[in-house]
Design an enzyme around this catalytic site. Structure first.
Site, PDB file in Angstrom:
ATOM      1  N   HIS A   1      12.411  23.903  -6.390  1.00 14.62           N
ATOM      2  CA  HIS A   1      11.193  24.599  -6.802  1.00 14.62           C
ATOM      3  C   HIS A   1      10.242  24.810  -5.630  1.00 14.62           C
ATOM      4  CE1 HIS A   1      11.993  22.362 -10.816  1.00 14.62           C
ATOM      5  NE2 HIS A   1      12.718  23.459 -10.743  1.00 14.62           N
TER       6      HIS A   1
ATOM      7  N   ASP B   1      -1.887  14.201  -9.110  1.00 15.84           N
ATOM      8  CA  ASP B   1      -0.713  13.329  -9.147  1.00 15.84           C
ATOM      9  C   ASP B   1       0.126  13.715 -10.355  1.00 15.84           C
ATOM     10  OD1 ASP B   1      -1.628  11.938  -6.964  1.00 15.84           O
ATOM     11  OD2 ASP B   1      -1.959  10.057  -8.002  1.00 15.84           O
ATOM     12  N   ASN B   2       1.456  13.747 -10.166  1.00 18.04           N
ATOM     13  CA  ASN B   2       2.383  14.087 -11.239  1.00 18.04           C
ATOM     14  C   ASN B   2       3.438  13.004 -11.360  1.00 18.04           C
ATOM     15  OD1 ASN B   2       1.167  16.688 -11.595  1.00 18.04           O
ATOM     16  ND2 ASN B   2       2.329  17.424  -9.848  1.00 18.04           N
TER      17      ASN B   2
ATOM     18  N   GLU C   1       0.869  -1.176   0.000  1.00 17.24           N
ATOM     19  CA  GLU C   1       0.000   0.000   0.000  1.00 17.24           C
ATOM     20  C   GLU C   1       0.904   1.224   0.000  1.00 17.24           C
ATOM     21  OE1 GLU C   1      -2.345  -0.424   3.561  1.00 17.24           O
ATOM     22  OE2 GLU C   1      -3.797  -1.725   2.571  1.00 17.24           O
TER      23      GLU C   1
ATOM     24  N   HIS D   1      11.648  22.263  -3.059  1.00 16.67           N
ATOM     25  CA  HIS D   1      11.868  20.833  -3.259  1.00 16.67           C
ATOM     26  C   HIS D   1      12.676  20.604  -4.533  1.00 16.67           C
ATOM     27  CE1 HIS D   1      10.609  16.939  -5.112  1.00 16.67           C
ATOM     28  NE2 HIS D   1      11.052  16.537  -3.945  1.00 16.67           N
TER      29      HIS D   1
ATOM     30  N   LYS E   1       3.728  18.169  -0.786  1.00 24.81           N
ATOM     31  CA  LYS E   1       3.995  17.086  -1.728  1.00 24.81           C
ATOM     32  C   LYS E   1       4.260  15.785  -0.985  1.00 24.81           C
ATOM     33  CE  LYS E   1       6.217  20.161  -5.061  1.00 24.81           C
ATOM     34  NZ  LYS E   1       7.465  20.483  -5.767  1.00 24.81           N
TER      35      LYS E   1
ATOM     36  N   LYS F   1      15.650  27.201 -16.398  1.00 27.86           N
ATOM     37  CA  LYS F   1      15.022  27.728 -15.182  1.00 27.86           C
ATOM     38  C   LYS F   1      15.832  27.348 -13.948  1.00 27.86           C
ATOM     39  CE  LYS F   1      11.408  25.585 -13.479  1.00 27.86           C
ATOM     40  NZ  LYS F   1      10.032  25.087 -13.288  1.00 27.86           N
ATOM     41  N   ASP F   2      16.285  26.103 -13.881  1.00 23.20           N
ATOM     42  CA  ASP F   2      17.042  25.652 -12.712  1.00 23.20           C
ATOM     43  C   ASP F   2      18.445  26.253 -12.677  1.00 23.20           C
ATOM     44  OD1 ASP F   2      14.816  24.290 -11.938  1.00 23.20           O
ATOM     45  OD2 ASP F   2      15.534  22.330 -12.594  1.00 23.20           O
TER      46      ASP F   2
ATOM     47  N   ARG G   1      16.346  18.458 -10.793  1.00 19.29           N
ATOM     48  CA  ARG G   1      15.137  19.275 -10.903  1.00 19.29           C
ATOM     49  C   ARG G   1      14.947  19.985  -9.568  1.00 19.29           C
ATOM     50  NH1 ARG G   1      11.834  17.537 -15.386  1.00 19.29           N
ATOM     51  NH2 ARG G   1      12.608  15.594 -16.273  1.00 19.29           N
TER      52      ARG G   1
ATOM     53  N   TYR H   1       4.629  12.081  -7.651  1.00 23.51           N
ATOM     54  CA  TYR H   1       4.292  12.865  -6.474  1.00 23.51           C
ATOM     55  C   TYR H   1       2.864  13.364  -6.512  1.00 23.51           C
ATOM     56  CZ  TYR H   1       5.961  16.747  -9.488  1.00 23.51           C
ATOM     57  OH  TYR H   1       6.189  17.619 -10.520  1.00 23.51           O
TER      58      TYR H   1
END
Length: 183
Positions: free
Chosen positions: A61, A47-48, A28, A118, A71, A168-169, A58, A131
């Protein structure tokens, strides 16, 4: 499931129980009642999933104001180093971070409350990262904190020459240059 609060209040490492046999295993990965008994009530709305190769970083953010997000993250394939940076202005751990390895073998998950930046870096050849979030994506409220800010002292466990970053990062802001954040 085992719930382990990290040294930063509100960040939880969650270890699901796995039941295995010759066919594989069953686990689970989300159980609302048990989650709320340990962590508290969170209304996940989306959900992503991302897929990345070794060295992809990444982050870090966050979304500010009314668009702030909590998250619950996990890896369904591969291994990452996952980082949660405390940006809650009144927190005694402001500017500190939690870094944990998440693997598909272990099934570990990390809960990151609102008020955190994150990010993660892929340590395996490939990683599939999933996530849940408690608020929708709002690009107008997004901010990126520099992954390599020396004041943060994050050891990403990978050589910077191996890192693959988005524009962006690469353009993330130093934490000392961020005036105030609302969550």
């Amino acid at each position: 499931m085992e719930f382990i609060e990290q040294f930063i209040k509100g960040v939880w490492l969650i270890k699901p129980q796995r039941f295995g046999d010759s066919r594989g295993y069953f686990s689970e990965t989300w159980k609302q009642q048990e989650f709320e008994a340990h962590v508290g009530k969170v209304n996940f709305v989306q959900d992503n999933e991302s897929f990345s190769t070794r060295g992809v970083l990444r982050g870090l953010h966050l979304q500010c104001g009314e668009w702030s997000q909590a998250k619950l993250v996990r890896v369904s394939r591969g291994e990452v180093l996952d980082v949660a940076l405390d940006l809650r202005s009144r927190s005694p751990t402001y500017g500190k971070h939690v870094a944990v390895r998440l693997t598909h073998e272990g099934g570990e998950q990390l809960f990151i409350p609102r008020g955190f930046a994150h990010g993660f870096v892929v340590l395996s050849d490939e990683a599939q990262f999933q996530y849940k979030v408690d608020n929708v994506y709002a690009p107008q409220s997004e901010m990126t904190i520099a992954f390599n800010d020396p004041d943060l002292g994050i050891d990403w466990l990978i050589d910077p020459d191996e890192m693959l970053l988005s524009e962006k990062d690469k353009a993330g802001r130093w934490l000392k240059d961020v005036k105030s954040l609302e969550f």
